[in-house]
Structures are given as C-alpha cells and as structure tokens.
Write an enzyme that holds these catalytic residues in place. Structure first.
Site, mmCIF file in Angstrom:
data_model
loop_
_atom_site.group_PDB
_atom_site.id
_atom_site.type_symbol
_atom_site.label_atom_id
_atom_site.label_comp_id
_atom_site.label_asym_id
_atom_site.label_seq_id
_atom_site.Cartn_x
_atom_site.Cartn_y
_atom_site.Cartn_z
ATOM 1 N N GLY A 75 -3.287 1.491 1.015
ATOM 2 C CA GLY A 75 -3.100 2.356 2.179
ATOM 3 C C GLY A 75 -4.358 3.166 2.408
ATOM 4 O O GLY A 75 -5.454 2.757 2.002
ATOM 5 N N SER A 76 -4.210 4.312 3.032
ATOM 6 C CA SER A 76 -5.388 5.086 3.426
ATOM 7 C C SER A 76 -6.028 5.799 2.229
ATOM 8 O O SER A 76 -5.375 6.065 1.216
ATOM 9 C CB SER A 76 -4.992 6.115 4.480
ATOM 10 O OG SER A 76 -4.105 7.045 3.899
ATOM 11 N N THR A 77 -7.291 6.126 2.389
ATOM 12 C CA THR A 77 -8.013 6.837 1.334
ATOM 13 C C THR A 77 -7.382 8.211 1.095
ATOM 14 O O THR A 77 -7.255 8.661 -0.057
ATOM 15 C CB THR A 77 -9.504 6.953 1.704
ATOM 16 O OG1 THR A 77 -10.025 5.620 1.817
ATOM 17 C CG2 THR A 77 -10.305 7.692 0.652
ATOM 18 N N THR A 88 -4.215 9.137 1.370
ATOM 19 C CA THR A 88 -3.006 9.005 0.548
ATOM 20 C C THR A 88 -3.376 8.591 -0.873
ATOM 21 O O THR A 88 -2.757 9.050 -1.839
ATOM 22 C CB THR A 88 -2.031 7.984 1.177
ATOM 23 O OG1 THR A 88 -1.777 8.374 2.518
ATOM 24 C CG2 THR A 88 -0.724 7.922 0.420
ATOM 25 N N GLU A 136 -6.188 0.251 -3.438
ATOM 26 C CA GLU A 136 -6.854 -0.517 -2.377
ATOM 27 C C GLU A 136 -6.794 0.353 -1.134
ATOM 28 O O GLU A 136 -5.749 0.460 -0.493
ATOM 29 C CB GLU A 136 -6.129 -1.847 -2.142
ATOM 30 C CG GLU A 136 -6.172 -2.806 -3.308
ATOM 31 C CD GLU A 136 -7.524 -3.469 -3.502
ATOM 32 O OE1 GLU A 136 -8.459 -3.198 -2.723
ATOM 33 O OE2 GLU A 136 -7.652 -4.266 -4.448
ATOM 34 N N CYS A 162 -7.514 -4.096 6.576
ATOM 35 C CA CYS A 162 -8.375 -3.241 5.745
ATOM 36 C C CYS A 162 -9.792 -3.784 5.716
ATOM 37 O O CYS A 162 -10.743 -3.065 5.976
ATOM 38 C CB CYS A 162 -7.803 -3.132 4.345
ATOM 39 S SG CYS A 162 -7.487 -4.715 3.575
HETATM 40 P P1 NAD Z 1 -0.903 5.364 4.582
HETATM 41 O O1 NAD Z 1 -1.773 5.831 3.486
HETATM 42 O O2 NAD Z 1 -0.585 6.307 5.689
HETATM 43 O O3 NAD Z 1 0.524 4.913 4.017
HETATM 44 C C1 NAD Z 1 0.632 3.921 3.003
HETATM 45 C C2 NAD Z 1 1.904 4.173 2.198
HETATM 46 O O4 NAD Z 1 1.789 5.388 1.462
HETATM 47 C C3 NAD Z 1 3.177 4.304 3.025
HETATM 48 O O5 NAD Z 1 4.180 3.548 2.376
HETATM 49 C C4 NAD Z 1 3.491 5.797 2.961
HETATM 50 O O6 NAD Z 1 4.857 6.106 3.057
HETATM 51 C C5 NAD Z 1 2.997 6.142 1.577
HETATM 52 N N1 NAD Z 1 2.660 7.543 1.367
HETATM 53 C C6 NAD Z 1 2.280 8.467 2.292
HETATM 54 N N2 NAD Z 1 1.997 9.643 1.675
HETATM 55 C C7 NAD Z 1 2.218 9.465 0.364
HETATM 56 C C8 NAD Z 1 2.069 10.283 -0.797
HETATM 57 N N3 NAD Z 1 1.643 11.552 -0.698
HETATM 58 N N4 NAD Z 1 2.346 9.761 -2.010
HETATM 59 C C9 NAD Z 1 2.729 8.479 -2.117
HETATM 60 N N5 NAD Z 1 2.899 7.641 -1.074
HETATM 61 C C10 NAD Z 1 2.637 8.128 0.152
HETATM 62 O O7 NAD Z 1 -1.596 4.030 5.106
HETATM 63 P P2 NAD Z 1 -1.209 3.137 6.369
HETATM 64 O O8 NAD Z 1 -1.531 3.913 7.608
HETATM 65 O O9 NAD Z 1 0.163 2.573 6.192
HETATM 66 O O10 NAD Z 1 -2.241 1.917 6.218
HETATM 67 C C11 NAD Z 1 -3.481 1.888 6.849
HETATM 68 C C12 NAD Z 1 -4.590 2.163 5.845
HETATM 69 O O11 NAD Z 1 -4.470 1.300 4.732
HETATM 70 C C13 NAD Z 1 -5.976 1.904 6.411
HETATM 71 O O12 NAD Z 1 -6.860 2.923 6.008
HETATM 72 C C14 NAD Z 1 -6.390 0.595 5.741
HETATM 73 O O13 NAD Z 1 -7.782 0.409 5.648
HETATM 74 C C15 NAD Z 1 -5.724 0.709 4.426
HETATM 75 N N6 NAD Z 1 -5.511 -0.606 3.815
HETATM 76 C C16 NAD Z 1 -6.254 -0.958 2.730
HETATM 77 C C17 NAD Z 1 -6.111 -2.223 2.175
HETATM 78 C C18 NAD Z 1 -6.935 -2.671 0.989
HETATM 79 O O14 NAD Z 1 -6.637 -3.703 0.401
HETATM 80 N N7 NAD Z 1 -7.961 -1.928 0.579
HETATM 81 C C19 NAD Z 1 -5.185 -3.118 2.717
HETATM 82 C C20 NAD Z 1 -4.439 -2.717 3.834
HETATM 83 C C21 NAD Z 1 -4.608 -1.448 4.368
#
Ligand code: NAD
Length: 476
Positions: free
Chosen positions: A228-230, A232, A250, A284
């Site tokens: 997910g995002s950096t 988070t 990731e 990503c």
């Molecule tokens: P996000 O970080 O907003 O959410 C990802 C997950 O984290 C969700 O399930 C969310 O409910 C959970 N979450 C939110 N806050 C949390 C916390 N405090 N503790 C634990 N879990 C929490 O990301 P997104 O918007 O769903 O995804 C997009 C981002 O993911 C982009 O920045 C993208 O580059 C990145 N991404 C990276 C990869 C990789 O392999 N490096 C792959 C896909 C996406």
C-alpha cells in the site's frame, strides 16, 4: 490435517451470494457506473481477534505438513481459481473497475493461478553452510506462525496471492485484511482458494483501517506483509514495533523511465504506453515519469499520442475496452488536481487533460503532458492514474540525476537499441528493479521489492519464500 481437491465452478451470482453480508454490511459500487455490486461484510476488531485465534489454532497441523503436501494444496487452489476464473474476473471488473480485457481483470485472475502454481513448485532445501573437521552448520526455515496480510485496491486479487501463497507454502496460516474499497474481490478469491485448503488456514477480515491497525499490533501475528502507500507503511512500522514483528513492505513508487537518443520511437511506443497505463495507471510499478532525450522527444511524444488514441476506455464489462475508470473518487481527485497544476504551470497537453463533466463514473481520460518541469507536482508526486508527464533532457547525467532525485525507488526503466548502453544507465538507477525496453513486468520466479522509501523485503522466487520463514541454524 488432510488436503482435499475440489474445484467447484460457480457462476457470478453464486460466487457473489457466497460472500456478501447476510444483513447490513457496506454497499460496494461499481466505479464505472455507480451500480451496487453487493454488500461486503464489515468486520470489527473482535472479528479479527476470532480469526487470529482460529488461524493460530490451525497453524501447528498445517505447519507439520511437508512442503510437497502444502505445495499440492496450492496447486489445487490454482485449479480452483482456473475453474472459477470467469466469475472472479467479472466481480473484479465490477468492483475495481478494470476492464475484462487488456492487462486487466482476466489477466489478474490468470496471474493468481500462475503465482499459486509457481510458488508451490520452488525447492527450498536446508542449506549446508559449513562442513569440515570442526563440524557442520545448516540453515533451515521454520514457519513463522500467523501472517497478517494487508492489501491495496488496485490489484486486490493478485496482490493477495502474492502475500498468501508464499506464507501458506512456508507453513504459516494467514489472516488477510483487504482494502475497504475492494473487499468483495478478496473475499471471493479466498472463497475459491479455501475450497482447496484445510479449515482455518486462510481467513479474510473485511474491515476498515482500525482492523489494519489492530492486525499490525496484534501479539499473535508474527509477520505483516503489507502492500500500500508509503504513509501507511510508516504507520505499520510504528504499530508493529512493540511486538517486533517481521515486515515485508511493498510501498508507493514514482518510477522513472529514461529514453536514450538511439531508440526507434515507433517500435517502443506501445510498450512505453502499457508500462505507464497498465490498469489505467493504478499500478505500483508503473512508469510514472518519462525522461526523453531531446533528439527523439517530438517523435516519442507523437508515437505515444498515436497509441493512446487507439486504446478504448470505458465500462469494464464491455469487451472492447482496455482502460477503465479510477477506482474511487479520492484517487480521481488526486489525478485531476495534479493535471490541473501541470496545465496551470504552462505544460503542453498532448492528449486528454479534460474530463467530461457529464460522464458517469470516475473516468479520467488518457492524458499525456509534455514540456513539463521536473519539479512540477505531476512529476514529483505519485499520480497513480492515467496521466503521464514527459520531461525533456539533453545530457544523460541530468536524466539520471532527475530519476534518482526522489525518496522512493520501486522500479525504473531504460529504453535503448544498445543493450550495453542501457545496462550502464540501469546500474546507476536507485530502484529495486530496472527493466530494459519494458516496464513493470513482474515474474513469480524473479524477486521484486523496493529501494529507499518504496519499502523493504522481497517477494517472489525462493528469496520471497525465505522471507516467510524463520531462519534457524542447526549446528553440531
Ligand atoms: P493505503 O496505504 O491507503 O491502504 C492499503 C491498506 O492499508 C488498506 O487495506 C487499508 O485499510 C490499510 N490501512 C490503512 N491505514 C492503516 C493503518 N494505520 N494500519 C494498518 N493498515 C492500514 O494504500 P492504497 O491507496 O490502497 O494503495 C495505493 C498505494 O499502494 C500506492 O501508493 C501504490 O504505489 C502502493 N502499492 C504498492 C505496491 C508494491 O508492490 N510496492 C503494489 C500496489 C500498490
């Protein structure tokens, strides 16, 4: 504990009926049409607790199976995914928005089966580190215990498999927390995979960020796999600190591509396009900023426009479309604001840049922006959508410096007809993967992970498997 093979083939309605909330729940809408897809159960932290307890109880028997037995279960799971592929792809398309065709929904479901099968097959033997008159030392990998997996909304099924397949293979049980935007896709995938798994080995807890937080601080979770995002990712590092959890992170990226002056613009245009616009840019490791040498700048821009004009965008279930909507309003607003800032700065819009205010759904048109400054927010920030900035350069040193200037480094690419020249540039780029004449191509046999603030830990391949095991030295 026994592993059974059943591959029931469900149609779309049957699959959906098996996973929606019996009452209440959260309404999930198709981002292309606004139509209700179904109601997802909204699990609480108490539900998470119950799932972790069940997964903890199931782990010793699962961990006691051999690698061959667990591998067999993963192959049966892959068969089950194949048998249900069309229903899974339809649900994924409706919930996430991505079209059935192109590198989208059917492609993603196919990748789930491929990753399950490939992950089942890697040999992982004890390594003899020392063997001499003084003794022998061996490196083994034991299961960690219960792995928590937290995922994003862009590739919800494929990324769940990237997390669960190596975790299960190594003898761990798994509790998955999908994104609140795409829970149905992950629930459906787990429903299908669980038809080939013993009870309680794989759980899905479909909740909000409070559930994610509770998972990453839970004393009975031994490792968190997070994509997910950096931002988070940093929160998870903090909340997992007290229990010293293992982490694979990731995180976000802002991948650069550098086009050298010796390319044939027509020959590379389609691969450049899909490097940037795969999953409508919501990937990503997509190409998010393109640096093109002055000698070929005009020709590369023109060739990209030509490709973009011929890629239909629309509702995912329409078989002709290969580009879809943004998955949610928040992401639509991010893309829209970044493009507006680029236009306000005087950059040139080659195509797109003007969303149709009357169109239903979160559609943002395919957008290419030229003559843009490297410091513009559309270049410096992750757009995660269908808008590519194209920056001109004249000296390769300048291009490398711009590519390396950010604090993220997931992927990068170099485009050239001279492999040696491309490799020399590749070696200087600060990214976990550098592709040559392609971008974003992942392979279950090849480790993948980020540099800098794009995260740490590796997925895929034997290296990826090892990250789901507890290393243990046996020395005698
Ligand atoms: P996000 O970080 O907003 O959410 C990802 C997950 O984290 C969700 O399930 C969310 O409910 C959970 N979450 C939110 N806050 C949390 C916390 N405090 N503790 C634990 N879990 C929490 O990301 P997104 O918007 O769903 O995804 C997009 C981002 O993911 C982009 O920045 C993208 O580059 C990145 N991404 C990276 C990869 C990789 O392999 N490096 C792959 C896909 C996406």
């Amino acid at each position: 504990m026994t592993v059974t093979a059943t591959t029931p083939a469900l149609n779309y309605e049957q699959l959906l009926a098996a996973i929606v909330a019996p009452t209440g729940g959260i309404e999930i809408r198709d981002p292309a049409t606004g139509a209700v897809v179904g109601s997802a159960p909204f699990h609480s932290v108490a539900d998470l607790q119950a799932a972790v307890t069940a997964a903890r109880t199931a782990q010793p028997a699962w961990g006691a199976l051999s690698h061959a037995q667990r591998g067999e279960a993963l192959v049966h799971a892959a068969d089950a995914v194949d048998a249900n592929a069309e229903a899974l792809a339809e649900l994924l398309s409706r919930e996430q928005g991505k079209p059935l065709n192109g590198p989208n929904a059917r492609f993603e479901v196919g990748a789930c089966a491929t990753w399950l099968r490939t992950t089942a097959a890697f040999p992982i033997e004890p390594e003899v580190l020392v063997e001499d008159d003084g003794g022998r030392a061996e490196l083994h990998y034991r299961p960690l215990g219960v792995v928590g997996a937290i995922g994003p909304w862009n590739w919800p099924m494929m990324i769940s498999v990237w997390q669960l397949a190596p975790a299960l293979r190594m003898g761990n049980t798994v509790v998955l927390k999908p994104s609140e935007y795409t829970p149905l896709s992950v629930l459906a995938l787990a429903q299908v995979i669980n038809s080939a798994m013993p009870a309680d080995v794989l759980h899905v807890v479909s909740g909000g960020r409070d559930v994610g937080e509770a998972l990453s601080s839970h004393p009975d979770i031994d490792k968190v796999m997070f994509t997910g995002s950096t931002a988070t990712g940093k929160a998870i590092i903090r909340s997992s600190a007290d229990t010293v959890k293992r982490l694979t992170l990731e995180l976000g990226g802002n991948d650069a591509g550098i086009v050298l002056p010796d390319v044939d613009p027509q020959a590379i245009a389609e691969d450049l396009f899909w490097g940037a616009f795969i999953n409508t840019g919501q990937t990503c490791a997509a190409l998010k900023r393109l640096y093109v040498h002055d000698d070929v700048y005009g020709e590369v821009c023109a060739a990209l426009v030509q490709v973009a004009e011929n890629m239909p965008m629309g509702v995912g279930l329409d078989e002709q479309n290969v580009l879809g909507p943004l998955q949610n309003k928040a992401q639509y607003d991010i893309v829209s604001n970044l493009v507006r800032a680029a236009k306000d700065s005087g950059a040139t819009v080659l195509i797109g840049g003007e969303p149709d205010a009357h169109q239903q759904g979160f559609f943002y048109p395919t957008t290419l922006i030229a003559d843009i400054d490297n410091s513009n927010p559309l270049v410096a920030e992750e757009q995660f959508g269908p808008a590519l900035p194209i920056v001109r350069y004249t000296e390769i040193e300048e291009a490398i410096e711009m590519a390396n200037a950010l604090d993220v480094g997931l992927g990068a690419s170099v485009w050239s007809s001279d492999p040696d020249a491309a490799r020399q540039v590749a070696a200087r780029l600060e990214a976990g993967t550098v592709w040559i004449n392609k971008h974003g191509a992942v392979d279950p046999r090849v480790p993948f992970g980020g540099a800098k603030q794009s995260g740490y830990g590796l997925e895929f391949g034997v290296e990826g498997l090892k990250q789901l095991g507890a290393p243990q030295i046996i020395s005698f």
